[in-house]
Design an enzyme around this catalytic site. Sequence first.
Site, PDB file in Angstrom:
ATOM      1  N   HIS A 162      -2.045 -12.444  -1.972  1.00 36.82           N
ATOM      2  CA  HIS A 162      -3.127 -13.105  -1.246  1.00 36.82           C
ATOM      3  C   HIS A 162      -2.777 -14.539  -0.851  1.00 36.82           C
ATOM      4  CE1 HIS A 162      -6.398 -10.154  -2.889  1.00 36.82           C
ATOM      5  NE2 HIS A 162      -5.447  -9.566  -2.177  1.00 36.82           N
ATOM      6  N   HIS A 177       0.811  -1.209   0.000  1.00 36.95           N
ATOM      7  CA  HIS A 177       0.000   0.000   0.000  1.00 36.95           C
ATOM      8  C   HIS A 177       0.849   1.265   0.000  1.00 36.95           C
ATOM      9  CE1 HIS A 177      -4.171  -1.699   1.224  1.00 36.95           C
ATOM     10  NE2 HIS A 177      -3.505  -2.548   0.455  1.00 36.95           N
TER      11      HIS A 177
END
Length: 760
Positions: free
Chosen positions: A283, A94
Amino acid sequence: MSQGECPVKKVPNVAGSGTRNTDWWPNELRTNILRQHDPRQNPLGPDFNYVEEFKKLDYDALKKDLNALMTDSQDWWPADFGHYGGLFIRMAWHSAGTYRVTDGRGGGGDGQQRFAPLNAWPDNVSLDKARRLLWPIKQKYGNKISWADLMLLTGNVALESMGCPTFGFAGGRADTFQSDESVYWGGETEWLGSDVRYADGAKGVKGEGIMDGDQHKTDKSEPHTSRNLEQPLAAAHMGLIYVNPEGPEGIPDPVAAAHDIRTTFGRMAMNDAETAALIIGGHSFGKTHGAAPSENTGPDPNSEDLATQGFGWMNKHGRGNGPDTITSGLEVTWTGTPTKWSNKYLEYLYKFEWELEKSPAGANQWVAKTDEHIIPDAYDQNKKHKPRMLTTDLAMRMDPAYEKITRRWLEHPQELHDTFVRAWFKLLHRDMGPRSRWLGPEVPKEVLIWEDPVPQPEGELIGESDIATLKKQVLDAGVEPAKLIRTAWASAASFRGSDKRGGANGARIRLAPQKDWEVNNPKELAEVLKALEGVQSKFNSGSKKVSLADLIVLAGTAAVEKAAGVQVPFTPGRTDATQEQTDAKSFEHLEPVTDGFRNYGKGTDRVRTEQLDVDKAHLLRLTAPEMVVLTGGMRALNANWDGSSHGVFTKRPGQLTNDFFVNLLDNNLEWKAADSSKELYEGFDRKSGQKKWTATRHDLVFGHHPELRAVAETYAQADNTDKFVKDFVAGWEKIMNNDRFDIKNKSVSAQSRGANKPRL
């Protein structure tokens, strides 16, 4: 005390409060972003050299400490599955993932995740805790490791600690100490809104904007048909790094989600394979958190009480952390090995069929149609769960293009790993600029096309006598000095300080696509390059060699010297890139919409010309005075892109004078728009009515905007003619050397020391 007198001592209001200029004039031209480059904002001082500090770093010891941190679970913020790896991967992702290729802004290059607005984005919930977990290590190593480098390196170490060897890592990102006000994050006024970036987007949510069922309380049965994302944005919603994991506008449609994913990651300079690898790889670790609705969380860090000391989203649900954590509102653990690299993400994605469900927070997510409980609980070893996925995960299977890629990886997991670690490295380093900025023992040897590589200099650099000879030869080559100046500017001013791309090094102005850009006047450019190549060929027949990149800058510098009558610094060492070393499609993003310094281009219905000029000046890392003096000088030098006379307020074009400012500020002039577009203006003598000059918005803004006019007045003064020349020369040198990171850490500003060898 007299009756009626207030017992409380009257306290005046404070600086910075009250109604501001932007409240009165919301559409005013904002030059504040040009003040972001003030070294006085850095508490480490203007002489602090991060490169030298990084070289003192015990890199192996730092990585050892980071590895130990991964499993050092803290009671105040326990680690999922006993390992902080997933949290730190998200932190790094991020930080770097805000990058967009359109304008090069965003990214992890200076640690902006610590500041507003990013530190309070809904997509960054709980990352305040991740950074606080890192503080003891940052405190220990101090100036030797920046926050910007540390956050990204920690993500790398997290991968390695969970059995995923990485492609490498490069340090060199110096911290900033203030919010970057230059980035356009969108025009929405509520978190998770998309009503500005899309023609028919959603308004967003109230409160703190934690993603849960809130955003789709309004019944919508079909995804929005208009998904033309506003430029230069990459994120699908205000406050998200990428796309809505529930699907477009919260609608759980995996195929429609794939469209958003492709657009968003494409604007981050990622292709389909890189995009799929990043989603699958990221993920493969950790989990999402949606233990309860967002009503249980408090304000973001910037809105919280002082007592929280920078923490936000205080959670009143249960313990407020661990199994009761609320972050995205989604409650998904993707694999049975959330702290170990594996191919189980793809195995589960294709093994099971999936049905829609609601998370405990009310968000749309998918659960496998199976009785198998094979997913470990993050905090209870005796508990197992069914596999779950996000809408955006299912897009990796449901979209035909992604499905083709991911099915192959299902059978060839090593290909997935290789693509993932390369894409991860690209994600973390896309805004790092040239390899000359890359530091540390883990810099990979393989040179990658997205680096915009340039060859290393070979042989002895040209010296003083060579430079003097070449200056004479380029001025005698039969090309007007103004054309030499325009070409040098065009080459160097392609630089973007945001992601450190472009610039004169590499001489890519002679290659596609830059050679064909309208702003570079291709016909004139070809003429200049042909003449300079002739000079280069003749000189290179001797023992020394000069690159065309150096010669382009030297020719412009020689022309400025001739016009100014003073010495202009020049530093050799540039090399020439090849077309094979140039990703032409990627370089298309560097083509300017406007270049006020060359009086090129105009605004749109949404963005005024002068706003684009300030944006360009910021990308060139200029201050307001530098923007002003360079524009005035370029006009005096007759350096408009097309040779027009707009803004050339002088009877002696080609000489470096302050005439532009003197005549712009002449009280005897009256300006009138030439047409309804108000892009072109005509200046008339107030008494005679005679038309004296023509100008564009690029020109007249320096007489209209109060701050820019104040600087223009300084250069128009009778006692500042020498200062004008000196400042223009300094600004010219800065532009020519913006991309010379190979020399920036070797010396201080040339203007403070004079011309030292081999600078002339």
